[in-house]
Design an enzyme around this catalytic site. Sequence first.
Site, short mmCIF file in Angstrom:
data_model
loop_
_atom_site.label_atom_id
_atom_site.label_comp_id
_atom_site.label_asym_id
_atom_site.label_seq_id
_atom_site.Cartn_x
_atom_site.Cartn_y
_atom_site.Cartn_z
N CYS A 185 52.25 103.53 -14.00
CA CYS A 185 52.78 102.71 -12.91
C CYS A 185 52.51 103.35 -11.55
O CYS A 185 52.77 104.55 -11.37
CB CYS A 185 54.27 102.52 -13.10
N CYS A 244 60.43 104.33 -7.89
CA CYS A 244 61.29 103.38 -8.60
C CYS A 244 62.09 104.10 -9.67
O CYS A 244 61.57 104.96 -10.39
CB CYS A 244 60.43 102.28 -9.23
N CYS A 292 61.89 103.65 -14.39
CA CYS A 292 61.35 104.56 -15.41
C CYS A 292 61.30 105.97 -14.83
O CYS A 292 60.87 106.15 -13.70
CB CYS A 292 59.94 104.17 -15.82
N CYS A 333 55.35 95.62 -12.65
CA CYS A 333 56.18 96.45 -13.53
C CYS A 333 55.63 96.28 -14.93
O CYS A 333 55.64 95.18 -15.49
CB CYS A 333 57.65 96.04 -13.49
N GLN A 372 69.50 92.17 -26.98
CA GLN A 372 68.81 93.46 -26.97
C GLN A 372 67.50 93.31 -26.20
O GLN A 372 66.76 92.35 -26.37
CB GLN A 372 68.55 93.94 -28.40
N GLU A 396 84.30 90.05 -31.23
CA GLU A 396 83.65 90.26 -29.93
C GLU A 396 84.65 89.92 -28.83
O GLU A 396 85.44 88.99 -28.95
CB GLU A 396 82.41 89.36 -29.85
N ASP A 455 89.83 91.39 -27.49
CA ASP A 455 89.56 92.54 -26.62
C ASP A 455 89.77 93.80 -27.45
O ASP A 455 90.90 94.19 -27.74
CB ASP A 455 90.50 92.52 -25.42
N ASP A 508 78.65 98.07 -32.80
CA ASP A 508 77.65 98.26 -31.74
C ASP A 508 78.36 98.11 -30.40
O ASP A 508 78.19 97.12 -29.70
CB ASP A 508 76.54 97.22 -31.91
N CYS A 553 74.77 102.90 -27.53
CA CYS A 553 73.90 102.90 -26.35
C CYS A 553 74.25 104.04 -25.40
O CYS A 553 73.74 104.09 -24.28
CB CYS A 553 73.96 101.55 -25.63
#
Length: 444
Positions: A80, A86, A89, A168, A276, A326, A353, A374, A400
Amino acid sequence: MARTRNRFDRTPFQTAITDLSHDGRGVARRDGEGGKVTFISGALPGELVRAEPTARSRHFDEAKTVEVLEASPQRVAPRCPHFGVCAGCVLQHLEESQQIVAKQRVLMDNLERIGHVTPQAVLPGLTGDNWGYRRKGRFSVRRVEKKAKTLVGFRELDPRFVADLSVCYTVIPQIGEKIPLLAALVEGMDGKRDIPQIEFIAGDDAVALTIRHMQPLSARDQQAWIAFAQEHGFAIFLQPGGVDSVHPLWPQEVPLSFRLPQWDVDLAFRPLDFIQVNASLNQKMIVHALALLDAKPDDRVLDLFCGLGNFTLPLARVVREVVGVEGDAGLVARAKDNAQRNGLDNAQFYAADLTQDQRNAAWMRQGFDKLLLDPPRSGALEVLQQLPLKTFERIVYVSCHPGSLARDAGYLVNEQGFTLVSAGAMDMFPHTAHVESIAVFERR
């Protein structure tokens, strides 16, 4: 922590890089500073660099690489042209196969340092598409009066600024190659100062842009968006207020969905829903998670933080019954619709919740054999502390954020008597420092 950015010595210095930090910067210890840690952007372990100080604090300093004096054999030329400016990344200078290795190290360090746990086995790193993978994201939009132009892009490394992007390569090509066209389009609008962001999301058959606007769009601006959409094959949604204000501009019906062919499942979603980011990695991740869960035809499985049913519906093809829970009621409604559309009557969904007390919830009192979760970056400690954990034979935790996974792993292993069977990183966001991971726990 307060940082000193005013008067300090910005003279470039030479230093050796010993490690890579969790956010993708090189780590050095300057002898002249009493061994004080300095985080250096653009540097890799094993390198000798000349770096310019950019910030100082009590416990660490920050700097940027101005010259690589001795390069790592793992260094590659960034693809890039905006790398180093930026913030989208930060690892493009690290050879692709080594990025997942670095993320494995971050994961293991977090598990040991925060959770005080070590997996019995390290799972092989899971990788998918490295370029053109990002099918969901948000661009900042800013009118720069001094330059008399509109910028559309991600934030710079200095988050006060928006990167002036010409392309990008991590974003799907339908979007990543059209960023200058988007900027030119907004620049020509009556309300160019009233659009702070543009979100994009792609299904298998459509790409949608959601335009956040602070003032009503003029008829001329609306027509410009419609013409742009027709020329480039986009669907346009407008967002004048909160999430509930999102509505289609053109066309009125947009088939947003993605398929999971291995399970004959199609998941419909709305333009601001969570999906995702990396489609190829997502499919591999689902295969991986279901295999690690060792899902059997007679199992009843609890899927927490289930979203649209990304894991729930594939599980429903495999097990006797699955219950998805959820916190976002809209996602739960879509998950129920997705189950019905796919002819799955053994999947139930509840809106709850999961950071609050759920001990009297109907779903909490049902019996389950296995647990898949997850959670968001904050992790799942609140709900783990309420679950009848000893009833689960096996837990698969998709994360994550390695720090919250490590904290929760410590709770499961050191306080609840589980064994951390295995853990490994997954490269959902190649060329970034983001670490997605998966861990398997068994009841002792």
